[in-house]
Write an enzyme that holds these catalytic residues in place. Sequence first.
Site, mmCIF file in Angstrom:
data_model
loop_
_atom_site.group_PDB
_atom_site.id
_atom_site.type_symbol
_atom_site.label_atom_id
_atom_site.label_comp_id
_atom_site.label_asym_id
_atom_site.label_seq_id
_atom_site.Cartn_x
_atom_site.Cartn_y
_atom_site.Cartn_z
ATOM 1 N N HIS A 161 16.455 46.493 51.397
ATOM 2 C CA HIS A 161 15.139 47.503 51.165
ATOM 3 C C HIS A 161 14.866 47.595 49.537
ATOM 4 O O HIS A 161 15.831 47.070 48.826
ATOM 5 C CB HIS A 161 15.926 49.178 51.363
ATOM 6 C CG HIS A 161 14.986 49.991 51.261
ATOM 7 N ND1 HIS A 161 14.473 50.647 50.188
ATOM 8 C CD2 HIS A 161 14.079 50.584 52.538
ATOM 9 C CE1 HIS A 161 13.574 51.388 50.786
ATOM 10 N NE2 HIS A 161 13.339 51.379 51.891
ATOM 11 N N GLU A 172 14.149 49.701 47.411
ATOM 12 C CA GLU A 172 15.115 50.339 46.574
ATOM 13 C C GLU A 172 16.561 49.900 46.008
ATOM 14 O O GLU A 172 17.030 50.068 44.854
ATOM 15 C CB GLU A 172 15.371 51.915 47.114
ATOM 16 C CG GLU A 172 14.064 52.816 47.306
ATOM 17 C CD GLU A 172 14.016 53.611 48.246
ATOM 18 O OE1 GLU A 172 15.055 53.870 48.923
ATOM 19 O OE2 GLU A 172 12.949 54.226 48.863
ATOM 20 N N GLY A 225 7.100 56.050 50.099
ATOM 21 C CA GLY A 225 7.277 57.370 49.343
ATOM 22 C C GLY A 225 6.205 57.727 48.669
ATOM 23 O O GLY A 225 6.311 58.993 47.860
ATOM 24 N N GLY A 228 10.191 59.079 54.653
ATOM 25 C CA GLY A 228 10.043 60.459 54.633
ATOM 26 C C GLY A 228 9.954 61.295 55.871
ATOM 27 O O GLY A 228 10.601 62.481 56.211
ATOM 28 N N SER A 258 5.151 55.002 54.148
ATOM 29 C CA SER A 258 4.347 56.192 54.520
ATOM 30 C C SER A 258 3.842 56.346 55.981
ATOM 31 O O SER A 258 2.934 56.845 56.245
ATOM 32 C CB SER A 258 3.154 56.210 53.636
ATOM 33 O OG SER A 258 3.669 56.406 52.055
ATOM 34 N N GLU A 280 7.404 46.110 54.055
ATOM 35 C CA GLU A 280 7.231 47.567 53.574
ATOM 36 C C GLU A 280 6.630 47.265 52.124
ATOM 37 O O GLU A 280 7.369 46.938 51.195
ATOM 38 C CB GLU A 280 8.366 48.026 53.248
ATOM 39 C CG GLU A 280 9.134 48.305 54.512
ATOM 40 C CD GLU A 280 10.263 49.559 54.352
ATOM 41 O OE1 GLU A 280 10.172 50.667 54.964
ATOM 42 O OE2 GLU A 280 11.418 49.606 53.576
ATOM 43 N N ASN A 319 14.997 55.771 58.373
ATOM 44 C CA ASN A 319 15.780 55.375 57.168
ATOM 45 C C ASN A 319 15.966 56.814 56.417
ATOM 46 O O ASN A 319 14.797 56.815 55.606
ATOM 47 C CB ASN A 319 15.064 54.415 56.363
ATOM 48 C CG ASN A 319 15.840 53.906 54.995
ATOM 49 O OD1 ASN A 319 16.761 54.397 54.765
ATOM 50 N ND2 ASN A 319 14.995 53.315 54.013
ATOM 51 N N TRP A 320 16.969 57.505 56.341
ATOM 52 C CA TRP A 320 17.030 58.571 55.655
ATOM 53 C C TRP A 320 17.563 58.449 54.209
ATOM 54 O O TRP A 320 17.619 59.608 53.698
ATOM 55 C CB TRP A 320 18.238 59.364 56.513
ATOM 56 C CG TRP A 320 18.122 59.758 57.870
ATOM 57 C CD1 TRP A 320 16.608 59.721 58.456
ATOM 58 C CD2 TRP A 320 19.017 60.340 58.865
ATOM 59 N NE1 TRP A 320 16.889 60.334 59.730
ATOM 60 C CE2 TRP A 320 17.954 60.543 59.957
ATOM 61 C CE3 TRP A 320 20.162 60.727 58.909
ATOM 62 C CZ2 TRP A 320 18.652 61.030 61.072
ATOM 63 C CZ3 TRP A 320 20.872 61.529 59.852
ATOM 64 C CH2 TRP A 320 19.834 61.410 61.065
ATOM 65 N N LYS A 321 17.683 57.233 53.763
ATOM 66 C CA LYS A 321 17.958 57.118 52.470
ATOM 67 C C LYS A 321 19.257 58.125 51.609
ATOM 68 O O LYS A 321 20.065 57.875 52.872
ATOM 69 C CB LYS A 321 16.832 57.571 51.399
ATOM 70 C CG LYS A 321 15.700 56.603 52.240
ATOM 71 C CD LYS A 321 14.530 56.281 51.059
ATOM 72 C CE LYS A 321 13.184 55.478 51.857
ATOM 73 N NZ LYS A 321 12.132 55.424 51.000
HETATM 74 P P1 PGA Z 1 8.468 56.116 53.408
HETATM 75 O O1 PGA Z 1 9.740 55.079 53.236
HETATM 76 O O2 PGA Z 1 8.190 56.223 55.107
HETATM 77 O O3 PGA Z 1 8.896 57.437 52.827
HETATM 78 O O4 PGA Z 1 7.423 55.841 52.709
HETATM 79 C C1 PGA Z 1 9.837 54.067 54.215
HETATM 80 C C2 PGA Z 1 11.244 53.029 53.774
HETATM 81 O O5 PGA Z 1 11.234 53.177 52.590
HETATM 82 O O6 PGA Z 1 11.742 52.628 54.522
#
Ligand code: PGA
Length: 243
Positions: A92, A94, A169, A222, A200, A163, A6-8
Amino acid sequence: MLIAGNWKMHKGPGETAAFCAGLLEALGDVSDVEVVVAPTFVSVHAAVEELEDSGIRVYAQNVHWAEEGAYTGEVSRSMLIASGVAGAIVGHSERRQYFGETDESTAQRAAAALEAGLGVIACVGETLEEREGDETEAVLRRQVGAIAEAIPEPDAALSIAYEPVWAIGTGKTATPEMAREAHTLIKGFYPVERVLYGGSVKPENADELLSQDDVDGALVGGASLEVDSFTAICETAARLTRS
Ligand code: PGA
């Protein structure tokens, strides 16, 4: 096993094309593991072009339920399909936290995408406050329950991503036991075939997380932004699948 990056809000079209070319070179044969990358909408085309015929699939980071209409900022299922996209992430944390997405909108997006033949990674997970308040199970039941209501009989095209919000993150990872417990719980009340862990995930912890029962892959933020670390996680998954 499914590993999704997931590159956000990272990587424009040029960086996406370069990353995908590098990934193909580094990864070689990926037949033991399903690999997905999810670029931002404007970079989807570059990824699809670069990864054509490779077996690595491109997902979007969201999808709307309507066919078309007055929904500024949204993208429809048929637009994604016409762009060569194979699926979408929905709900997600976010999106929930910063853009007001709810259990209901997440379920609606997921059901519509599946109906159109897209793959779906639907995200759930508790906040730190909820975990500390012993509410993890109730939160997961509520979030997954909304998805179950919209999609009573899930098939292989649907994955749930567990998640924990406090692990996204932050560098903090759920322990392998926490991940396993949550995944087993989810599968206990919803017959979804695949539950991915996210939060993470990195090359150093991929092995112990992915080798847990009921952990069927990972949604990686990340560590999916660099070819080397994403490749290492995919290779770990492939090795565990073979063993
Ligand atoms: P992260 O993000 O690996 O940077 O913790 C995971 C995600 O939000 O899908």
